[in-house]
Write a protein that holds these residues in place. Sequence first.
Motif, mmCIF file in Angstrom:
data_model
loop_
_atom_site.group_PDB
_atom_site.id
_atom_site.type_symbol
_atom_site.label_atom_id
_atom_site.label_comp_id
_atom_site.label_asym_id
_atom_site.label_seq_id
_atom_site.Cartn_x
_atom_site.Cartn_y
_atom_site.Cartn_z
ATOM 1 N N UNK A 172 0.846 -1.198 0.000
ATOM 2 C CA UNK A 172 0.000 0.000 0.000
ATOM 3 C C UNK A 172 0.882 1.249 0.000
ATOM 4 N N UNK A 173 0.462 2.240 -0.783
ATOM 5 C CA UNK A 173 1.231 3.475 -0.949
ATOM 6 C C UNK A 173 0.314 4.679 -0.747
ATOM 7 N N UNK A 174 0.937 5.795 -0.385
ATOM 8 C CA UNK A 174 0.225 7.059 -0.272
ATOM 9 C C UNK A 174 1.242 8.169 -0.508
ATOM 10 N N UNK A 175 0.761 9.340 -0.854
ATOM 11 C CA UNK A 175 1.685 10.457 -1.081
ATOM 12 C C UNK A 175 2.486 10.727 0.196
ATOM 13 N N UNK A 176 3.784 11.021 0.023
ATOM 14 C CA UNK A 176 4.707 11.091 1.159
ATOM 15 C C UNK A 176 4.282 12.109 2.206
ATOM 16 N N UNK A 241 -4.935 6.464 -0.374
ATOM 17 C CA UNK A 241 -3.960 5.378 -0.391
ATOM 18 C C UNK A 241 -4.421 4.324 -1.393
ATOM 19 N N UNK A 242 -3.459 3.587 -1.950
ATOM 20 C CA UNK A 242 -3.820 2.614 -2.981
ATOM 21 C C UNK A 242 -2.859 1.430 -2.963
ATOM 22 N N UNK A 243 -3.331 0.260 -3.432
ATOM 23 C CA UNK A 243 -2.476 -0.924 -3.509
ATOM 24 C C UNK A 243 -1.809 -1.007 -4.876
ATOM 25 N N UNK A 244 -0.613 -1.582 -4.894
ATOM 26 C CA UNK A 244 0.123 -1.808 -6.135
ATOM 27 C C UNK A 244 1.157 -2.901 -5.870
ATOM 28 N N UNK A 245 1.690 -3.518 -6.916
ATOM 29 C CA UNK A 245 2.677 -4.586 -6.704
ATOM 30 C C UNK A 245 3.896 -4.092 -5.937
ATOM 31 N N UNK A 246 4.393 -4.931 -5.041
ATOM 32 C CA UNK A 246 5.552 -4.562 -4.241
ATOM 33 C C UNK A 246 6.787 -4.346 -5.105
ATOM 34 N N UNK A 247 6.845 -4.998 -6.259
ATOM 35 C CA UNK A 247 8.016 -4.812 -7.122
ATOM 36 C C UNK A 247 8.127 -3.389 -7.645
ATOM 37 N N UNK A 248 7.070 -2.578 -7.455
ATOM 38 C CA UNK A 248 7.105 -1.171 -7.867
ATOM 39 C C UNK A 248 7.627 -0.257 -6.768
ATOM 40 N N UNK A 249 7.968 -0.791 -5.601
ATOM 41 C CA UNK A 249 8.284 0.042 -4.437
ATOM 42 C C UNK A 249 9.410 1.038 -4.691
ATOM 43 N N UNK A 261 3.305 2.433 2.803
ATOM 44 C CA UNK A 261 2.603 2.320 4.079
ATOM 45 C C UNK A 261 2.850 0.971 4.730
ATOM 46 N N UNK A 262 2.825 -0.077 3.942
ATOM 47 C CA UNK A 262 3.004 -1.422 4.473
ATOM 48 C C UNK A 262 2.744 -2.460 3.415
#
Length: 297
Positions: A172-176, A241-249, A261-262
Amino acid sequence: MQPLNYRHLYYFWVVAKEGGIARAAERLEMAVQTVSTQVRELERSLGYALFKSVGRGIELTDAGATAAHFAEQIFQLGEALPAAVQEAANAQGVRLAVGIADALPKPAVRHLLQPAVQTPNLRLQCQEGDFDDLLADLALHRLDVVLADRPAPANPNLRVFSHRLGKSSVAWYVRADIAEKIERDFPACLAEMPLLLPTPDSAVRSRLDDWLARHGIRPRIVGEFEDSALLTTFGESGLGAFPAPELSSDEFTRSRGLALLGRCPDVVEHFYAISAQRKVDHPVIRSLLAGAEHTTA
């Protein structure tokens, strides 16, 4: 059954498209009787009536509708043949036409294609679109391969074959700047944030819904997106916040102003390469499949 006469099939196809023998004869600049005879010859060779009389006109029978469907594919390919031959004769290097399903996370595409783009003199052509439309183009050999987040569905009328290409757990990601204000730990913080999710018909959505439910999170969904690139764009804008593949981290956190986020390692996205042949003979697609282990995170 007699061998198919493609001249008879062509005249039938024109009649079907024009909706009548007289209009077809006018388009073909031939006598009505000649066109009618050619259609009857095709019916005789196939053993079924292709048209039936309706009032003063004609319409396709069920057998005729099936014949017209196949004839459309055959002659569309025929119309594309001269340009394709000329392109192949003049092309430099190796051509790879790739269909990319809307739902496939776009940051993952670069990882999936990495083994292929290392091919010398590669001419890569990418087409993004609806999954079913891309499969149809693949079956008609307008594409060499389709990349998707799911295998092709079982369909006896669609001869395509799915190859596992890789997988990635979801994060999960969100703007910093938003992440800096979050007080609760992950994943509990998701209950207090607006969320952006793939649409319910995406392959990963049901897994995400189950994961949220298991953690007691009742999501406040502010956007659902069929196109993963659009989902990411709105996430970067700060909508949620949104989900995306971890390989994009690495890409997300280093160059897109996003924070991780986690992770939820038990939610996995699978990636597939779908071809028109069970045994792949295109050299670039073979290299893509051979490098599949590098697309796993």
